[in-house]
Design a protein around this motif. Structure first.
Motif, PDB file in Angstrom:
ATOM      1  N   THR A  46      15.757   8.031   8.054  1.00 27.37           N
ATOM      2  CA  THR A  46      16.266   7.602   9.945  1.00 27.37           C
ATOM      3  C   THR A  46      16.333   6.076   9.132  1.00 27.37           C
ATOM      4  O   THR A  46      17.039   4.785   9.956  1.00 27.37           O
ATOM      5  N   ALA A  47      15.020   5.693   8.215  1.00 30.53           N
ATOM      6  CA  ALA A  47      15.430   3.654   8.495  1.00 30.53           C
ATOM      7  C   ALA A  47      16.187   3.674   7.558  1.00 30.53           C
ATOM      8  O   ALA A  47      16.392   1.947   8.293  1.00 30.53           O
ATOM      9  N   LEU A  48      16.958   3.959   7.249  1.00 31.42           N
ATOM     10  CA  LEU A  48      18.476   3.537   6.357  1.00 31.42           C
ATOM     11  C   LEU A  48      19.772   3.901   6.623  1.00 31.42           C
ATOM     12  O   LEU A  48      20.696   3.004   6.766  1.00 31.42           O
ATOM     13  N   GLU A  63       0.665  -1.209  -0.040  1.00 32.25           N
ATOM     14  CA  GLU A  63      -0.334   0.100  -0.260  1.00 32.25           C
ATOM     15  C   GLU A  63       0.953   1.264  -0.459  1.00 32.25           C
ATOM     16  O   GLU A  63       2.239   1.810   0.673  1.00 32.25           O
ATOM     17  N   LYS A  64       0.674   2.031  -0.314  1.00 32.47           N
ATOM     18  CA  LYS A  64       0.893   3.565  -0.921  1.00 32.47           C
ATOM     19  C   LYS A  64       0.904   4.752  -0.146  1.00 32.47           C
ATOM     20  O   LYS A  64       1.541   5.795  -0.237  1.00 32.47           O
ATOM     21  N   SER A  65       0.193   3.529   1.071  1.00 27.10           N
ATOM     22  CA  SER A  65      -0.563   5.464   1.988  1.00 27.10           C
ATOM     23  C   SER A  65      -0.639   4.272   3.469  1.00 27.10           C
ATOM     24  O   SER A  65      -1.220   3.590   3.339  1.00 27.10           O
ATOM     25  N   PHE A  66       0.038   5.158   4.795  1.00 33.02           N
ATOM     26  CA  PHE A  66      -0.911   4.672   5.748  1.00 33.02           C
ATOM     27  C   PHE A  66      -1.886   6.015   5.957  1.00 33.02           C
ATOM     28  O   PHE A  66      -1.294   7.333   6.088  1.00 33.02           O
ATOM     29  N   ASP A  67      -2.469   5.448   7.344  1.00 27.10           N
ATOM     30  CA  ASP A  67      -3.086   7.397   7.917  1.00 27.10           C
ATOM     31  C   ASP A  67      -1.501   7.731   9.314  1.00 27.10           C
ATOM     32  O   ASP A  67      -1.926   7.154  10.335  1.00 27.10           O
ATOM     33  N   ILE A  88       9.436   2.135   2.415  1.00 28.94           N
ATOM     34  CA  ILE A  88       8.403   3.305   2.377  1.00 28.94           C
ATOM     35  C   ILE A  88       9.857   4.424   1.289  1.00 28.94           C
ATOM     36  O   ILE A  88       8.418   5.896   1.599  1.00 28.94           O
ATOM     37  N   ARG A  89      10.254   3.844   0.745  1.00 27.37           N
ATOM     38  CA  ARG A  89      10.737   5.685  -0.532  1.00 27.37           C
ATOM     39  C   ARG A  89      10.002   5.800  -0.939  1.00 27.37           C
ATOM     40  O   ARG A  89       9.919   7.289  -1.228  1.00 27.37           O
ATOM     41  N   SER A  95      11.321  13.326   4.253  1.00 24.99           N
ATOM     42  CA  SER A  95      12.196  12.311   3.774  1.00 24.99           C
ATOM     43  C   SER A  95      13.044  11.815   5.004  1.00 24.99           C
ATOM     44  O   SER A  95      13.828  11.369   4.882  1.00 24.99           O
ATOM     45  N   ARG A  96      12.845  12.483   6.836  1.00 21.66           N
ATOM     46  CA  ARG A  96      13.982  12.725   7.732  1.00 21.66           C
ATOM     47  C   ARG A  96      13.381  11.036   7.633  1.00 21.66           C
ATOM     48  O   ARG A  96      14.633  10.387   9.008  1.00 21.66           O
TER      49      ARG A  96
END
Length: 376
Positions: free
Chosen positions: A245-247, A122-126, A233-234, A240-241
């Motif tokens: 952070t994930a990376l 999915e391309k979005s989340f709440d 999440i790209r 973008s931060r």
């Protein structure tokens, strides 16, 4: 020492031998007092029996047992273990902890649902709903020490990935507020903390939760989770931060981190803050080879090697705030003596000055054979 069935385990008993799961994971070391949390954890991991130090504890009578004999059991005198348990029980029995538990589990479910949707493509989340839940949980704790107390007592959660991500989100939120960041930046940092380990969803459970030592190939796979997380999440419409952070949360300022061995000039600030929260939460959690470390043991570890690996500005602030949180707190030293912290040593926060019940004072920075083993 006596061996008892887990069904006879009672709060206040003291482990005489390491408590291990059937797969060999250590849940507690010898000398650890049993708490409701630890007993529940043993049941969760299907521990069958344990050895305890104090067999004078009474257990529930079996059918047909002579009750007259049972009545002769003397009350167990108060011990250091009782003092430890009393403080743990105080938190667990409070109405605030019950409310925190409910909100915590709500957040866990939202994180799990969010991770599942993102992993499904999915391309979005709440984001707003997730943030609101974490803020509500954070706001339920009036002080920093209440937050750390609550997190310590939530270690029985059976979803270590999701609970770790939530804990890191809460800790990064505290750090952001200590840094006096703008509200929007604190909120973004919070979500960055929550999502930092989403890449571990791509690691097979038998590797991620393996109780034995990882093979070189398995460890190499684990080290790919920052890249896996970034890839997941790209393409999301988020700051973008959060993605960086994930990376980058396993990168280190001296270039010793992974996956890209970046130096401090290339690591995002949010990733450096999250790295500190990530390591703190991991070190205060139980591992298969050790019991949870107390906050001062973590501070000591950071002091010994952290200032080359982590951003000094962020790390110093975190350690000072963490140590100050426990100012005047009651602690137990490695020789089992109880005392109170009366003054922090600014140049060695892990070794404060303490006062014993008889009024005597000990400076742990100059008496190095002693150290804080537990925070009460």
């Amino acid at each position: 020492m006596i061996k008892i069935s887990i069904k006879d385990a009672q709060i206040g008993m003291v482990a005489a031998e390491p408590i291990k799961t059937p797969l060999g994971q250590i849940l507690a070391l010898p000398g650890t007092p049993l708490t409701r949390q630890l007993i529940n954890k043993m049941k969760l991991y299907k521990v069958g029996s344990i050895s305890i130090q104090n067999p004078s504890y009474a257990v529930a009578p079996q059918a047909g047992e002579n009750t007259a004999k049972r009545d002769k059991v003397k009350p167990v005198p108060k011990t250091r273990a009782h003092e430890m348990v009393t403080n743990i029980q105080r938190v667990q029995a409070s109405e605030e902890f019950l409310g925190f538990q409910l909100k915590y589990l709500t957040c866990i479910n939202q994180i799990k649902d969010t991770f599942g949707k993102i992993c499904a493509g999915e391309k979005s989340f709440d984001e707003a709903a997730l943030l609101t839940a974490v803020i509500d949980l954070s706001s339920s704790c009036g002080t920093t020490i209440e937050t750390f107390d609550m997190l310590y007592n939530m270690r029985t959660i059976a979803d270590p990935l999701y609970s770790h991500c939530l804990n890191v989100g809460l800790i990064t939120r505290m750090i952001g507020r200590w840094l006096h960041m703008e509200k929007t930046d604190v909120n973004t940092l919070t979500i960055a903390g929550v999502l930092h380990d989403i890449g571990k969803c791509k690691i097979p459970d038998d590797v991620l939760n393996k109780p034995d030592k990882l093979t070189d190939e398995e460890f190499a796979l684990i080290k790919k989770h920052p890249q896996f997380g970034f890839d997941l999440i790209r393409d999301l419409q988020i700051d973008s931060r959060i993605k960086r952070t994930a990376l980058m949360h396993h990168e280190r300022c001296d270039g010793s981190g992974y996956p890209s061995q970046l130096d401090s000039s290339l690591i995002d600030d949010f990733a450096m803050i999250t790295a500190i929260a990530d390591v703190y939460d991991a070190m205060t959690a139980a591992r298969r080879y050790r019991a949870p470390l107390c906050p001062f043991a973590v501070i000591s570890s950071f002091e010994s090697e952290g200032f080359t690996k982590y951003n000094t500005k962020f790390l110093l602030l975190f350690l000072k705030k963490l140590a100050t949180t426990y100012q005047s707190n009651r602690v137990m030293l490695n020789d089992s003596r109880f005392c109170n912290i009366v003054m922090l040593n600014p140049h060695e926060l892990s070794r404060p000055i303490v006062r014993f019940d008889d009024g005597s004072i000990l400076d742990l920075s100059t008496n190095r054979e002693f150290f804080i083993k537990s925070v009460m």
